[in-house]
Design a protein around this motif. Structure first.
Motif, PDB file in Angstrom:
ATOM      1  N   PRO A 188      -9.027  -7.397   5.066  1.00  0.00           N
ATOM      2  CA  PRO A 188      -7.711  -8.192   4.116  1.00  0.00           C
ATOM      3  C   PRO A 188      -7.078  -6.765   3.782  1.00  0.00           C
ATOM      4  N   HIS A 189      -5.787  -6.796   3.985  1.00  0.00           N
ATOM      5  CA  HIS A 189      -4.873  -5.646   3.395  1.00  0.00           C
ATOM      6  C   HIS A 189      -4.356  -6.015   2.056  1.00  0.00           C
ATOM      7  N   ARG A 190      -3.695  -5.127   1.494  1.00  0.00           N
ATOM      8  CA  ARG A 190      -3.205  -5.417   0.052  1.00  0.00           C
ATOM      9  C   ARG A 190      -1.803  -5.002   0.239  1.00  0.00           C
ATOM     10  N   SER A 191      -0.717  -5.757  -0.421  1.00  0.00           N
ATOM     11  CA  SER A 191       0.552  -5.509   0.010  1.00  0.00           C
ATOM     12  C   SER A 191       1.141  -4.667  -1.176  1.00  0.00           C
ATOM     13  N   GLU A 192       1.993  -3.416  -1.085  1.00  0.00           N
ATOM     14  CA  GLU A 192       2.578  -2.825  -2.275  1.00  0.00           C
ATOM     15  C   GLU A 192       3.973  -2.357  -1.870  1.00  0.00           C
ATOM     16  N   PHE A 193       4.574  -2.426  -2.812  1.00  0.00           N
ATOM     17  CA  PHE A 193       6.277  -1.769  -2.525  1.00  0.00           C
ATOM     18  C   PHE A 193       6.351  -0.381  -3.160  1.00  0.00           C
ATOM     19  N   LEU A 194       7.156   0.422  -2.431  1.00  0.00           N
ATOM     20  CA  LEU A 194       7.481   1.902  -2.882  1.00  0.00           C
ATOM     21  C   LEU A 194       8.889   2.027  -2.678  1.00  0.00           C
TER      22      LEU A 194
END
Length: 298
Positions: free
Chosen positions: A10-16
């Motif tokens: 599973p991936h982790r969502s991040e915002f940059l």
């Protein structure tokens, strides 16, 4: 009902925030000292989640970061009425400065993302350790005489901007994905549909700014592109599917011989052809692609 896709990593969502615009990142694994991150950039009208199947097929865990380009996926739109190719290079440069400021990275680009990656690797050769281009052929050279007609077309399209039609259900989105690529398995299409589209009061809309469909007023200049390609210092792995999508799409406008001449300017290239695969080779043969990537990156 299709089987549920067996998600392995599973991936982790991040915002940059990159260059003042909120970008969505998908992350797998953790940093490993002495091992560069693997950065993956998608193609036109696609999303970073498209690489999930390849990451799941890797034999070893490693740090992987996939970017949603501006105006795609969960990244913000520009708010303008068009997109410029150099901005993708600017966003990639800002991303690498944020996630790996003092060391080069391994970079994978598919289609449009492969074209961005190749140009960037020539402009910033010190930022690349290894580079993988998945079917980023480029486009036919455009003669200067075509400029007036192209600009006129762009101006006309600005008066009546394109739109994207909604889909009634995510199953309809998955069906569209499989219509675009019949090799895409039903479980993968069902999983990807939830990342490709979002629910709105009108139905499920694709996560893409319709402005991407406007005619590009900037002509593709082969000489400028090759000036970048010939400065690439990193070893390059060129991967394409066995179905010749270059000829299928462009025909005589961009013959295979022309592409071969272009690729010849890149100093260090290894080549792989994935059998039973088309343009979306990371969907068609993720296990075979993952094996080639890991061998090249090791």
């Amino acid at each position: 009902m299709p089987h549920v896709y067996p998600l392995r990593r599973p991936h982790r969502s991040e915002f940059l925030t990159l260059r003042g615009l909120r970008h969505h990142l998908l992350r797998w694994g953790q940093p490993v000292p002495g091992r560069p991150p693997l950065v993956m950039v998608h193609g036109w009208m696609d999303v970073g989640a498209s690489f999930q199947f390849v990451v799941d097929a890797f034999a070893e865990d490693r740090e992987v970061i996939a970017l949603d380009w501006r105006g795609f996926g969960l990244s913000a739109t520009t708010g303008a009425d068009c997109y410029w190719f150099p901005d993708y290079l600017g966003d990639l440069d800002a991303l690498l400065n944020a996630i790996s400021p003092g060391a080069p990275v391994d970079l994978v680009g598919h289609s449009m993302g492969g074209n961005v990656a190749m140009s960037y690797a020539g402009v910033r050769p010190q930022r690349m350790r290894r580079l993988i281009n998945l079917e980023g052929f480029g486009m036919p050279d455009v003669a200067p005489a075509a400029a007036p007609e192209r600009l006129a077309r762009w101006l006309d399209e600005l008066k009546d901007p394109p739109s994207l039609r909604p889909y009634a259900t995510l199953a309809d989105v998955a069906e569209r994905l499989r219509k675009n690529n019949p090799r895409l398995a039903a479980d993968k299409a069902a999983w990807l549909a939830g990342h490709w589209a979002r629910e709105t009061p009108e139905g499920f809309l694709l996560n893409a700014d319709p402005a991407h469909k406007l005619a590009n007023p900037v002509l593709y200049r082969k000489a400028e592109v090759l000036a970048c390609w010939q400065r690439i210092a990193a070893p390059v792995l060129w991967v394409e599917g066995s179905d010749d999508q270059l000829t299928r799409f462009w025909g005589t406008r961009f013959p295979r011989e022309e592409f071969e001449a272009r690729l010849a300017v890149v100093p260090d290239v290894q080549r792989v052809v994935l059998q039973d695969a088309g343009h979306m080779l990371h969907h068609d043969q993720p296990a075979a692609l993952a094996e080639h990537l890991e061998r090249f990156l090791s």
